[in-house]
Design an enzyme around this catalytic site. Structure first.
Site, PDB file in Angstrom:
ATOM      1  N   LYS A 110     -42.417  73.306 -42.122  1.00 55.18           N
ATOM      2  CA  LYS A 110     -42.049  73.538 -43.469  1.00 55.18           C
ATOM      3  C   LYS A 110     -42.897  74.911 -43.992  1.00 55.18           C
ATOM      4  O   LYS A 110     -42.891  75.574 -43.410  1.00 55.18           O
ATOM      5  CB  LYS A 110     -42.084  72.165 -44.414  1.00 55.18           C
ATOM      6  CG  LYS A 110     -41.384  70.929 -43.561  1.00 55.18           C
ATOM      7  CD  LYS A 110     -41.592  69.792 -44.517  1.00 55.18           C
ATOM      8  CE  LYS A 110     -40.794  68.635 -43.816  1.00 55.18           C
ATOM      9  NZ  LYS A 110     -40.841  67.556 -44.712  1.00 55.18           N
ATOM     10  N   GLU A 142     -32.663  61.734 -41.410  1.00 53.23           N
ATOM     11  CA  GLU A 142     -34.133  61.713 -42.189  1.00 53.23           C
ATOM     12  C   GLU A 142     -33.641  60.857 -43.409  1.00 53.23           C
ATOM     13  O   GLU A 142     -33.547  61.754 -44.571  1.00 53.23           O
ATOM     14  CB  GLU A 142     -34.632  63.083 -42.394  1.00 53.23           C
ATOM     15  CG  GLU A 142     -34.809  63.898 -41.254  1.00 53.23           C
ATOM     16  CD  GLU A 142     -35.777  65.052 -41.470  1.00 53.23           C
ATOM     17  OE1 GLU A 142     -36.816  64.987 -40.549  1.00 53.23           O
ATOM     18  OE2 GLU A 142     -35.461  65.904 -41.948  1.00 53.23           O
ATOM     19  N   GLY A 181     -42.504  62.661 -46.112  1.00 59.48           N
ATOM     20  CA  GLY A 181     -43.566  62.977 -46.694  1.00 59.48           C
ATOM     21  C   GLY A 181     -44.043  62.058 -47.734  1.00 59.48           C
ATOM     22  O   GLY A 181     -45.053  62.063 -48.273  1.00 59.48           O
ATOM     23  N   ASN A 221     -41.311  70.110 -37.695  1.00 55.42           N
ATOM     24  CA  ASN A 221     -40.895  70.964 -38.729  1.00 55.42           C
ATOM     25  C   ASN A 221     -42.157  71.329 -39.586  1.00 55.42           C
ATOM     26  O   ASN A 221     -42.762  70.507 -40.375  1.00 55.42           O
ATOM     27  CB  ASN A 221     -39.743  70.274 -39.523  1.00 55.42           C
ATOM     28  CG  ASN A 221     -39.390  71.071 -40.793  1.00 55.42           C
ATOM     29  OD1 ASN A 221     -39.763  72.080 -40.816  1.00 55.42           O
ATOM     30  ND2 ASN A 221     -38.573  70.301 -41.607  1.00 55.42           N
ATOM     31  N   HIS A 241     -31.551  70.479 -43.860  1.00 56.78           N
ATOM     32  CA  HIS A 241     -32.711  69.521 -44.304  1.00 56.78           C
ATOM     33  C   HIS A 241     -32.612  69.076 -45.693  1.00 56.78           C
ATOM     34  O   HIS A 241     -32.289  69.644 -46.564  1.00 56.78           O
ATOM     35  CB  HIS A 241     -34.142  70.337 -43.993  1.00 56.78           C
ATOM     36  CG  HIS A 241     -35.278  69.537 -44.069  1.00 56.78           C
ATOM     37  ND1 HIS A 241     -35.684  69.066 -45.266  1.00 56.78           N
ATOM     38  CD2 HIS A 241     -35.883  68.910 -43.229  1.00 56.78           C
ATOM     39  CE1 HIS A 241     -36.880  68.195 -44.830  1.00 56.78           C
ATOM     40  NE2 HIS A 241     -36.706  68.056 -43.539  1.00 56.78           N
ATOM     41  N   SER A 244     -42.036  60.429 -42.148  1.00 58.62           N
ATOM     42  CA  SER A 244     -43.225  59.666 -41.942  1.00 58.62           C
ATOM     43  C   SER A 244     -43.663  59.299 -40.422  1.00 58.62           C
ATOM     44  O   SER A 244     -44.068  58.199 -40.406  1.00 58.62           O
ATOM     45  CB  SER A 244     -43.579  58.754 -42.970  1.00 58.62           C
ATOM     46  OG  SER A 244     -43.718  59.371 -44.373  1.00 58.62           O
ATOM     47  N   GLU A 264     -34.767  68.889 -48.091  1.00 59.98           N
ATOM     48  CA  GLU A 264     -35.345  69.648 -49.122  1.00 59.98           C
ATOM     49  C   GLU A 264     -34.274  71.017 -49.460  1.00 59.98           C
ATOM     50  O   GLU A 264     -34.523  71.218 -50.540  1.00 59.98           O
ATOM     51  CB  GLU A 264     -36.805  70.277 -48.442  1.00 59.98           C
ATOM     52  CG  GLU A 264     -37.751  69.142 -48.604  1.00 59.98           C
ATOM     53  CD  GLU A 264     -38.438  68.874 -47.433  1.00 59.98           C
ATOM     54  OE1 GLU A 264     -39.015  69.834 -46.899  1.00 59.98           O
ATOM     55  OE2 GLU A 264     -39.150  67.880 -47.096  1.00 59.98           O
TER      56      GLU A 264
HETATM   57  P1  13P Z   1     -42.804  63.902 -42.763  1.00 60.47           P
HETATM   58  O1  13P Z   1     -42.679  63.919 -41.140  1.00 60.47           O
HETATM   59  O2  13P Z   1     -43.767  64.716 -43.279  1.00 60.47           O
HETATM   60  O3  13P Z   1     -42.324  62.826 -43.549  1.00 60.47           O
HETATM   61  O4  13P Z   1     -41.307  64.861 -42.715  1.00 60.47           O
HETATM   62  C1  13P Z   1     -40.122  64.692 -42.136  1.00 60.47           C
HETATM   63  C2  13P Z   1     -39.144  65.773 -42.096  1.00 60.47           C
HETATM   64  O5  13P Z   1     -38.739  66.261 -43.145  1.00 60.47           O
HETATM   65  C3  13P Z   1     -38.973  66.730 -40.827  1.00 60.47           C
HETATM   66  O6  13P Z   1     -38.073  67.511 -41.001  1.00 60.47           O
END
Ligand code: 13P
Length: 263
Positions: A12, A179, A185, A10, A96, A225, A98
């Site tokens: 983003k 997640e 992140g 992803n 997601h 992560s 976010e």
């Molecule tokens: P990270 O791997 O940067 O923690 O992000 C995970 C994520 O949100 C994948 O959709």
């Protein structure tokens, strides 16, 4: 039960046109012919076409990061499922964290998108996961259960033909990505045991909602992560069937190492 691993990148709101294309071509070179694992990348929507061109002929699928649930009309800024299909997407990430926590998406809204995407012929990665304070308050299972139940309300166990891939069962059409929000992140990864516990809970919930065969076949990715040095121990757990990778999917070497850790 051994399920084929599914690893997604992803991206983003990262990359620009050139770096998206060169990331894609690096991935095609490094892992574009991998067959043991299903691989997809989700670039920003404005680069889907460009990345799709680069991925053509490889085994890497193209995913949208979001879509809207109406087919067309006055929805400024939104992207329809037909638009995603038109630029070559096979699947879409929905729910997601976010989008839930920064952009205010509710379980009910996510459910409408899930139903629309599946009906249109896009496969779905449905993301779920608890906030840190919810974990600390012992609410992880309740939160994730609600997200899965409402997110998948009305989703059938099999599909009549729609889209290019024809008729398929639910486990081929939908993947759940667990997640934990506190791990996204942040550099803090859930331990393999913490992740496994929630994955097993989700699988038993799916057995209640559908049946054991569907629950056993449906893939549950871990996201948060995930890096080359922790991927193998996560994939080793019974109910962890791949990963949804953010930061580490932006580097060819790291993403390729994670794929290789799953092989
Ligand atoms: P990270 O791997 O940067 O923690 O992000 C995970 C994520 O949100 C994948 O959709």
């Amino acid at each position: 039960m051994s399920r084929k691993l599914f690893i997604g990148g992803n991206w983003k709101m990262n990359t620009d046109r050139d770096s998206a294309a060169s990331l894609a071509s690096g991935l095609v070179e490094a892992i574009g012919s991998v067959e043991e694992i299903d691989v997809a990348v989700a670039p920003p929507s404005v680069y889907l076409s460009a990345v799709g061109e680069v991925l053509k002929g490889s085994n890497i699928s193209l995913a949208g990061q979001n879509c809207w649930y109406e087919p067309n009309g006055a929805y400024t800024g939104e992207i329809s499922t037909d638009m995603l299909l038109d630029v070559g997407c096979d699947l879409v990430i929905l729910g997601h964290s976010e989008r839930r926590h920064v952009l205010g998406e509710t379980d009910e809204l996510i459910n409408r998108k899930v139903l629309k995407a599946l009906d249109a012929g896009l496969d779905v990665i449905l993301c779920v996961g608890e906030l840190l304070e919810q974990r600390q308050a012992g609410q992880t299972n309740d939160v994730v259960t609600r997200q899965v139940k409402i997110g998948m309300e009305g989703v059938p166990s099999s599909f009549s033909e729609k889209g290019e891939k024809g008729k398929k069962g639910l486990p081929e059409r939908l993947t759940i990505a667990y997640e934990p929000v506190w791990a996204i992140g942040t550099g803090v990864t859930a331990t393999p045991e913490q992740a496994q516990e929630v994955h097993a809970m989700i699988r038993s919930l799916l057995a209640d909602m559908y049946d054991r065969q569907i629950a056993d076949g449906l893939r549950i990715q871990y996201g948060g992560s995930m890096k080359p040095d922790n991927a193998a121990e996560l994939f080793a757990k019974d109910d962890i069937d791949g990963g949804l990778i953010g930061g580490a999917s932006l580097k060819v070497e790291d993403f390729a190492s994670i794929i290789k850790a799953g092989m």
